[in-house]
Design a protein around this motif. Structure first.
Motif, PDB file in Angstrom:
ATOM      1  N   TRP A  67      15.762   2.937  13.337  1.00  0.00           N
ATOM      2  CA  TRP A  67      16.850   2.054  12.882  1.00  0.00           C
ATOM      3  C   TRP A  67      18.214   2.702  13.129  1.00  0.00           C
ATOM      4  CZ3 TRP A  67      20.439   2.635   8.833  1.00  0.00           C
ATOM      5  CH2 TRP A  67      21.179   1.488   8.524  1.00  0.00           C
ATOM      6  N   CYS A  97       6.468   1.852  -4.753  1.00  0.00           N
ATOM      7  CA  CYS A  97       6.815   1.850  -3.332  1.00  0.00           C
ATOM      8  C   CYS A  97       5.764   1.117  -2.506  1.00  0.00           C
ATOM      9  CB  CYS A  97       6.959   3.287  -2.829  1.00  0.00           C
ATOM     10  SG  CYS A  97       8.412   4.150  -3.464  1.00  0.00           S
ATOM     11  N   HIS A  99       4.218  -7.225   2.061  1.00  0.00           N
ATOM     12  CA  HIS A  99       4.743  -7.481   3.415  1.00  0.00           C
ATOM     13  C   HIS A  99       3.614  -7.611   4.428  1.00  0.00           C
ATOM     14  CE1 HIS A  99       6.641  -6.830   7.269  1.00  0.00           C
ATOM     15  NE2 HIS A  99       6.156  -5.602   7.357  1.00  0.00           N
ATOM     16  N   PHE A 120      10.270  -8.915   6.097  1.00  0.00           N
ATOM     17  CA  PHE A 120      10.653  -7.650   5.473  1.00  0.00           C
ATOM     18  C   PHE A 120      11.089  -6.677   6.574  1.00  0.00           C
ATOM     19  CE2 PHE A 120       9.736  -3.743   2.931  1.00  0.00           C
ATOM     20  CZ  PHE A 120      10.492  -4.074   1.821  1.00  0.00           C
ATOM     21  N   ALA A 172      13.212  -0.948   5.863  1.00  0.00           N
ATOM     22  CA  ALA A 172      12.817  -0.936   4.454  1.00  0.00           C
ATOM     23  C   ALA A 172      11.394  -0.414   4.318  1.00  0.00           C
ATOM     24  CB  ALA A 172      12.940  -2.331   3.864  1.00  0.00           C
ATOM     25  N   CYS A 202      11.725   3.270   4.468  1.00  0.00           N
ATOM     26  CA  CYS A 202      12.282   3.867   3.237  1.00  0.00           C
ATOM     27  C   CYS A 202      11.236   3.938   2.131  1.00  0.00           C
ATOM     28  CB  CYS A 202      13.495   3.072   2.777  1.00  0.00           C
ATOM     29  SG  CYS A 202      14.940   3.209   3.866  1.00  0.00           S
ATOM     30  N   PHE A 203      10.573   2.803   1.863  1.00  0.00           N
ATOM     31  CA  PHE A 203       9.563   2.784   0.802  1.00  0.00           C
ATOM     32  C   PHE A 203       8.387   3.699   1.157  1.00  0.00           C
ATOM     33  CE2 PHE A 203      11.593  -1.303  -0.380  1.00  0.00           C
ATOM     34  CZ  PHE A 203      11.745  -1.074  -1.737  1.00  0.00           C
TER      35      PHE A 203
END
Length: 294
Positions: free
Chosen positions: A95, A254, A261, A269, A273, A276-277
């Protein structure tokens, strides 16, 4: 020849340049140059000696941190968590690269992330055996709470459904077993849905665990006369369980958006993200394994 030393130099009868003390000037200069050159090997040897001492000090004696890292990576859980961190953190890197317009670098890191994800699914092909042992242990030594005992059974049942479906998805996706693309896709979605069931039930399980921890803490203070050292020991045990409970709650929190998703067709989603989770969940689990392998 304005230099005083040079002015004192004369030629002797044989034509050799000598100084005022009748010493050959060339030989003296050669000796001075030789002394200068001989000093270099000495300095080099001295430097090598210092380097050898530094390396000896560095590698002499035990290396507890290195030993701990090896124990961590040698364990099944530690090995998986290392690659889990790699898998999800690289999504964040992708990203960041894409945001800066580095498309080529982003694509290379995306390929790495996909390979690691595929590898982690592959090593879970042997997950049914340890899961069967875990279920057997749970039935031999069930939880004291009736609610927790039945929660464990339902959660184990969801894993019994999850693992074979994930195996079918991976084997079908790699054309190892003959499955249509639609069947492979369905196996992937349904495996994640059974995992999502496990994660949802884990919240209930954690709630029951917290009630038990709270009750234990309360009983320590309301019980009769007790030795102060023993009381502190019991409080430390409760605090350790509370810390472990908080970490498990973080991990499950998390996992919940990730499983939702992957369970929904056409989910929007964002992949960053997911990174990150997933990274937070991986680091929390790696922390537990690191302490367990201390």
């Amino acid at each position: 020849m304005s230099d005083k030393g040079t002015a004192d130099n004369t030629l002797d009868a044989s034509g050799v340049l000598v100084n005022g003390d009748n010493e050959p000037v060339c030989e003296k200069r050669d000796m001075e140059n030789t002394d200068k050159h001989d000093d270099k090997p000495v300095k080099k040897l001295r430097g090598n000696h210092i380097l050898a001492l530094a390396l000896r000090r560095m590698f002499k004696g035990p290396a507890p941190t290195l030993d701990h890292i090896i124990r961590f990576l040698s364990s099944g859980s530690g090995h998986d968590k290392f690659w889990m961190i790699t898998q999800y953190f690289t999504k964040i890197v992708v990203w960041l690269y894409a945001k800066r317009g580095l498309k080529s670098a982003a694509e290379r890191v995306r390929i790495l992330s996909g390979l690691v994800a595929d590898y982690r699914i592959m090593i879970r092909l042997v997950g049914l055996a340890p899961m069967a042992q875990f279920i057997r242990y749970g039935e031999q030594f069930p939880a004291q709470s009736r609610v927790l005992k039945w929660l464990d059974r339902v959660m184990n049942l969801s894993l019994v459904c999850y693992y074979p479906l994930e195996h079918a998805y991976w084997l079908g996706a790699h054309r190892i077993i003959p499955l249509s693309d639609k069947a492979v896709e369905n196996a992937g979605y349904w495996s994640c849905r059974f995992w999502a069931v496990w994660v949802a039930l884990q919240f209930v399980h954690l709630g029951e665990e917290y009630r038990g921890i709270t009750k234990r803490r309360k009983n320590i203070f309301i019980q009769g006369k007790i030795d102060a050292a023993k009381m502190q020991e019991e409080l430390d045990a409760v605090e350790a369980d509370t810390k472990s409970w908080k970490i498990q709650l973080l991990i499950n929190a998390c996992y919940f958006p990730l499983t939702m998703h992957w369970s929904i067709r056409g989910s929007t989603f964002p992949d960053v993200a997911v990174g990150c989770f997933g990274t937070v969940a991986a680091l929390a689990q790696a922390y537990n394994v690191w302490n367990a392998t201390a």
